[in-house]
Design an enzyme around this catalytic site. Structure first.
Site, PDB file in Angstrom:
ATOM      1  N   GLY A  29       0.857  -1.175   0.000  1.00  0.00           N
ATOM      2  CA  GLY A  29       0.000   0.000   0.000  1.00  0.00           C
ATOM      3  C   GLY A  29       0.892   1.222   0.000  1.00  0.00           C
ATOM      4  CB  SER A  31       5.456   2.917   3.920  1.00  0.00           C
ATOM      5  OG  SER A  31       6.120   3.773   3.029  1.00  0.00           O
ATOM      6  CB  CYS A  61       5.212  -3.889  -1.334  1.00  0.00           C
ATOM      7  SG  CYS A  61       5.714  -2.630  -2.514  1.00  0.00           S
ATOM      8  NE  ARG A  88       8.107   5.304   1.272  1.00  0.00           N
ATOM      9  CZ  ARG A  88       7.542   6.480   0.997  1.00  0.00           C
ATOM     10  NH1 ARG A  88       8.121   7.606   1.356  1.00  0.00           N
ATOM     11  NH2 ARG A  88       6.386   6.510   0.362  1.00  0.00           N
ATOM     12  CB  ILE A 117       3.132  -2.261  -7.403  1.00  0.00           C
ATOM     13  CG1 ILE A 117       2.573  -3.468  -8.166  1.00  0.00           C
ATOM     14  CG2 ILE A 117       2.307  -1.006  -7.688  1.00  0.00           C
ATOM     15  CD1 ILE A 117       1.199  -3.900  -7.724  1.00  0.00           C
ATOM     16  NE  ARG A 118       4.327   4.884  -5.964  1.00  0.00           N
ATOM     17  CZ  ARG A 118       4.411   5.762  -4.969  1.00  0.00           C
ATOM     18  NH1 ARG A 118       5.432   6.577  -4.898  1.00  0.00           N
ATOM     19  NH2 ARG A 118       3.465   5.841  -4.073  1.00  0.00           N
ATOM     20  CG  HIS A 155       2.232  -6.246  -4.217  1.00  0.00           C
ATOM     21  ND1 HIS A 155       1.289  -5.837  -3.291  1.00  0.00           N
ATOM     22  CD2 HIS A 155       3.010  -5.181  -4.452  1.00  0.00           C
ATOM     23  CE1 HIS A 155       1.496  -4.563  -2.993  1.00  0.00           C
ATOM     24  NE2 HIS A 155       2.535  -4.145  -3.682  1.00  0.00           N
ATOM     25  CD  GLU A 157      -0.478  -8.723  -2.211  1.00  0.00           C
ATOM     26  OE1 GLU A 157       0.629  -9.269  -2.059  1.00  0.00           O
ATOM     27  OE2 GLU A 157      -0.613  -7.502  -2.407  1.00  0.00           O
TER      28      GLU A 157
HETATM   29  N1  GLN Z   1       5.745   2.991  -2.732  1.00  0.00           N
HETATM   30  C1  GLN Z   1       5.049   2.490  -1.590  1.00  0.00           C
HETATM   31  C2  GLN Z   1       5.690   2.988  -0.293  1.00  0.00           C
HETATM   32  O1  GLN Z   1       6.789   3.442  -0.247  1.00  0.00           O
HETATM   33  C3  GLN Z   1       5.015   0.970  -1.578  1.00  0.00           C
HETATM   34  C4  GLN Z   1       4.227   0.463  -2.740  1.00  0.00           C
HETATM   35  C5  GLN Z   1       3.568  -0.860  -2.527  1.00  0.00           C
HETATM   36  O2  GLN Z   1       3.358  -1.324  -1.402  1.00  0.00           O
HETATM   37  N2  GLN Z   1       3.203  -1.461  -3.613  1.00  0.00           N
HETATM   38  O3  GLN Z   1       5.061   2.889   0.705  1.00  0.00           O
END
Ligand code: GLN
Length: 175
Positions: A29, A31, A61, A88, A117-118, A155, A157
Site C-alpha cells: 500500500g 507506507s 512491499c 522507497r 509495484i513502486r 506482491h 498476493e
Molecule cells: N511505494 C510504496 C511505499 O513506499 C510501496 C508500494 C507498494 O506497497 N506497492 O510505501
C-alpha cells in the site's frame, strides 16, 4: 491467500485486535499512510514488542518498508525491527512497476512470479537477516527473513502462487 491455505483471517485496526491473532501481515500500500495510522492508533509499541518477542510478522512491499530502516531521513516512521535498510520507490515511479520471475530456493525450484509495484529497493542487509531472493538481473535483494520476520518487496498476493504465504504459515505453526 491465507484463507485459500486454510487459515482464519481478521483485519487489525486497533491494538486490541492484536490480541486474537497468531501472525500478522503488514500489507503493501503506502507506507506513509500505514505509518500515520499506526501512530494515530497506538500500534507502534505493541507491534514492536511483539516482533521482539518472536511473534511472526510478514511485510510485503510497503509492509517491508515498515519492518525495515530507511536509507535516508526519518520519514515515515517505521517499526524498524529488521536488520535491513530500504530505499522507497527506488525502482522508479508507478509506471516503472514490473514483473520478474524470481528464484527463491526456500520455496523450491519453480520460479516465483514477482510483481513489483513502486517497490522499495533493499540497499543493505545486516548480519541478523538472511537473503531469500535477489532479482535475476542482480538489481537488488527482494526477499529477506530474520527469525520470526519475513519481508518481500513484491506482491505475492497478486499472483496465484501461494508458496510464500504457505511458508509464512509454517513460520506460525511449524513445519
Ligand atoms: N511505494 C510504496 C511505499 O513506499 C510501496 C508500494 C507498494 O506497497 N506497492 O510505501
Amino acid at each position: 491467500m491465507l484463507e485459500k491455505l486454510g487459515a482464519k483471517t481478521a483485519i487489525v485496526r486497533l491494538s486490541a485486535d492484536l490480541e486474537r491473532i497468531q501472525g500478522l501481515v503488514l500489507p503493501g500500500g503506502e507506507s506513509t499512510t500505514i505509518s500515520r495510522l499506526m501512530s494515530e492508533y497506538g500500534l507502534f509499541a505493541p507491534i514492536r514488542n511483539m516482533a521482539a518477542s518472536g511473534f511472526p510478522i510478514m511485510g510485503t512491499c510497503a509492509g517491508l518498508v515498515m519492518l525495515s530502516q530507511l536509507d535516508s531521513g526519518t520519514y515515515p516512521q517505521t517499526i524498524g525491527v529488521m536488520d535491513v535498510v530500504v530505499k522507497r520507490n527506488a525502482y522508479g515511479r508507478q509506471i516503472d512497476s514490473f514483473e520478474s520471475d524470481l528464484d527463491i530456493p526456500a520455496l523450491g525450484t519453480k520460479p516465483f512470479p514477482g510483481v513489483f509495484i513502486r517497490a522499495p529497493k533493499v540497499s543493505s542487509v545486516g548480519p541478523a537477516a538472511t537473503v531469500l531472493s535477489r532479482l535475476n538481473n542482480g538489481n537488488g535483494v527482494v526477499a529477506v527473513r530474520q527469525g520470526n520476520l519475513l519481508g518481500c518487496s513484491f506482491h505475492p498476493e497478486l499472483t496465484s502462487d501461494t508458496r510464500l504465504h504457505s511458508y509464512f504459515l509454517q513460520m506460525i505453526t511449524g513445519p
